[in-house]
Design a protein around this motif. Structure first.
Motif, PDB file in Angstrom:
ATOM      1  N   SER A  20      38.067  47.420  48.095  1.00 28.42           N
ATOM      2  CA  SER A  20      39.319  46.739  48.436  1.00 28.42           C
ATOM      3  C   SER A  20      40.187  47.608  49.333  1.00 28.42           C
ATOM      4  O   SER A  20      40.793  47.109  50.294  1.00 28.42           O
ATOM      5  CB  SER A  20      40.075  46.335  47.172  1.00 28.42           C
ATOM      6  N   VAL A  68      37.844  40.463  37.825  1.00 26.62           N
ATOM      7  CA  VAL A  68      39.153  40.825  38.387  1.00 26.62           C
ATOM      8  C   VAL A  68      39.410  40.263  39.787  1.00 26.62           C
ATOM      9  O   VAL A  68      40.379  40.652  40.429  1.00 26.62           O
ATOM     10  CB  VAL A  68      39.331  42.364  38.404  1.00 26.62           C
ATOM     11  N   HIS A  70      40.728  37.693  40.727  1.00 30.33           N
ATOM     12  CA  HIS A  70      42.047  37.059  40.820  1.00 30.33           C
ATOM     13  C   HIS A  70      43.164  38.052  41.132  1.00 30.33           C
ATOM     14  O   HIS A  70      44.287  37.640  41.414  1.00 30.33           O
ATOM     15  CB  HIS A  70      42.367  36.348  39.504  1.00 30.33           C
ATOM     16  N   TRP A  71      42.879  39.349  41.076  1.00 35.80           N
ATOM     17  CA  TRP A  71      43.890  40.361  41.415  1.00 35.80           C
ATOM     18  C   TRP A  71      44.356  40.238  42.866  1.00 35.80           C
ATOM     19  O   TRP A  71      45.463  40.662  43.192  1.00 35.80           O
ATOM     20  CB  TRP A  71      43.306  41.758  41.243  1.00 35.80           C
ATOM     21  N   PHE A  72      43.519  39.708  43.736  1.00 33.02           N
ATOM     22  CA  PHE A  72      43.756  39.769  45.176  1.00 33.02           C
ATOM     23  C   PHE A  72      44.121  38.396  45.731  1.00 33.02           C
ATOM     24  O   PHE A  72      43.539  37.388  45.339  1.00 33.02           O
ATOM     25  CB  PHE A  72      42.517  40.306  45.892  1.00 33.02           C
ATOM     26  N   LYS A 248      49.841  49.646  44.157  1.00 22.95           N
ATOM     27  CA  LYS A 248      49.843  48.269  43.650  1.00 22.95           C
ATOM     28  C   LYS A 248      48.536  47.969  42.910  1.00 22.95           C
ATOM     29  O   LYS A 248      48.540  47.334  41.844  1.00 22.95           O
ATOM     30  CB  LYS A 248      50.043  47.306  44.820  1.00 22.95           C
ATOM     31  N   LEU A 249      47.423  48.446  43.481  1.00 24.24           N
ATOM     32  CA  LEU A 249      46.126  48.237  42.842  1.00 24.24           C
ATOM     33  C   LEU A 249      46.051  48.974  41.502  1.00 24.24           C
ATOM     34  O   LEU A 249      45.491  48.459  40.533  1.00 24.24           O
ATOM     35  CB  LEU A 249      45.023  48.706  43.782  1.00 24.24           C
ATOM     36  N   ARG A 252      47.161  47.188  38.421  1.00 21.03           N
ATOM     37  CA  ARG A 252      46.178  46.244  37.895  1.00 21.03           C
ATOM     38  C   ARG A 252      45.170  46.953  36.994  1.00 21.03           C
ATOM     39  O   ARG A 252      44.827  46.469  35.904  1.00 21.03           O
ATOM     40  CB  ARG A 252      45.440  45.553  39.052  1.00 21.03           C
TER      41      ARG A 252
END
Length: 257
Positions: A20, A68, A70-72, A248-249, A252
């Motif tokens: 990512s 995961v 949906h994190w992005f 930010k990551l 999560r």
């Protein structure tokens, strides 16, 4: 050592961390109308089937990207690469970093990937006909081609660390790379293990490159007894905005523990 095959670990939480942020950086570089060099020292096969026997054996993708995604946001460059991969290769396909690079870069950019394992190299060439794929030692290849043309760009160093000497030799390699390519982004991925095998390597790297960005995330082991409990990136000359994206990551990942 030629035993490591990433298919057992494709799409795990370490891949989510690494891929990512790599996709974000490549989009940052291509925002300017200037050509880019992309170099990768340990490429793997580039395209993975998450329903393959090897991937299902470890179940790491189920604990990783399948859990995961949906994190992005839909317009995040990582999600764009995931979507492009599944559209072209099927819903269970996952892109390795070489494929993400070819998707995020342009025809005017150059891509050079090393992979020493014969079977993985053959698969890499099939997946990336437009890239230069070399069956050579990645560390040696990088020394031989720095500085690249064009000079602007990024190098990913992503070894398996099955060769335990890597922890001791990598700082010297990176010291020479950073000197030879004084404008390039140099990105090292490393595993965070219960043994803390990476600790001395990171001390040396931090001493040599005090302005680098060190970013680590922790996560539960993929299965009982699994030694990897986190993922680390050491990035020399991080682009503007990367630290905020990485922070930010991390929020999560912190929520997983």
């Amino acid at each position: 050592m030629l035993s490591y095959q990433h298919i057992y670990h494709a799409g795990n939480l370490a891949d989510v961390h690494k891929h990512s942020l790599l996709a974000w950086m490549l989009d940052y570089l291509t925002a300017k109308d200037k050509p880019v060099s992309y170099i990768e020292t340990h490429g793997g096969r580039a395209l993975y089937d998450l329903t393959a026997e090897e991937a299902l054996k470890t179940g790491e993708a189920a604990q990783g990207i399948n859990r995961v995604k949906h994190w992005f946001a839909p317009d995040h460059p990582y999600i764009k690469s995931l979507r492009q991969t599944t559209e072209q290769a099927g819903e269970n396909a996952y892109p390795g970093s070489p494929l993400i690079a070819t998707q995020r870069l342009r025809d005017t950019d150059t891509i050079t990937i090393a992979e020493l394992h014969p079977r993985e190299h053959n698969a890499l060439e099939l997946a990336l006909p437009s890239a230069t794929c070399r069956q050579v030692d990645g560390f040696d290849m990088a020394h031989s081609m720095l500085p690249p043309t064009p000079r602007r760009g990024l190098m990913l160093i992503d070894p398996s660390f099955e060769v335990k000497d890597d922890y001791g030799t990598i700082p010297a390699h990176i010291r020479k790379y950073a000197r030879a390519w004084n404008v390039g982004i140099i990105m090292l991925w490393y595993p965070i293990l219960t043994s803390s095998a990476h600790a001395n390597m990171l001390k040396t790297l931090a001493k040599d490159h005090p302005d680098a960005l060190r970013h680590e995330v922790r996560f539960p082991p993929a299965r009982p007894g699994h030694g990897m409990v986190g993922s680390g990136l050491f990035i020399i000359r991080p682009p503007f905005g990367l630290a905020a994206e990485a922070a930010k990551l991390k929020t999560r990942f912190d929520a997983l523990n």
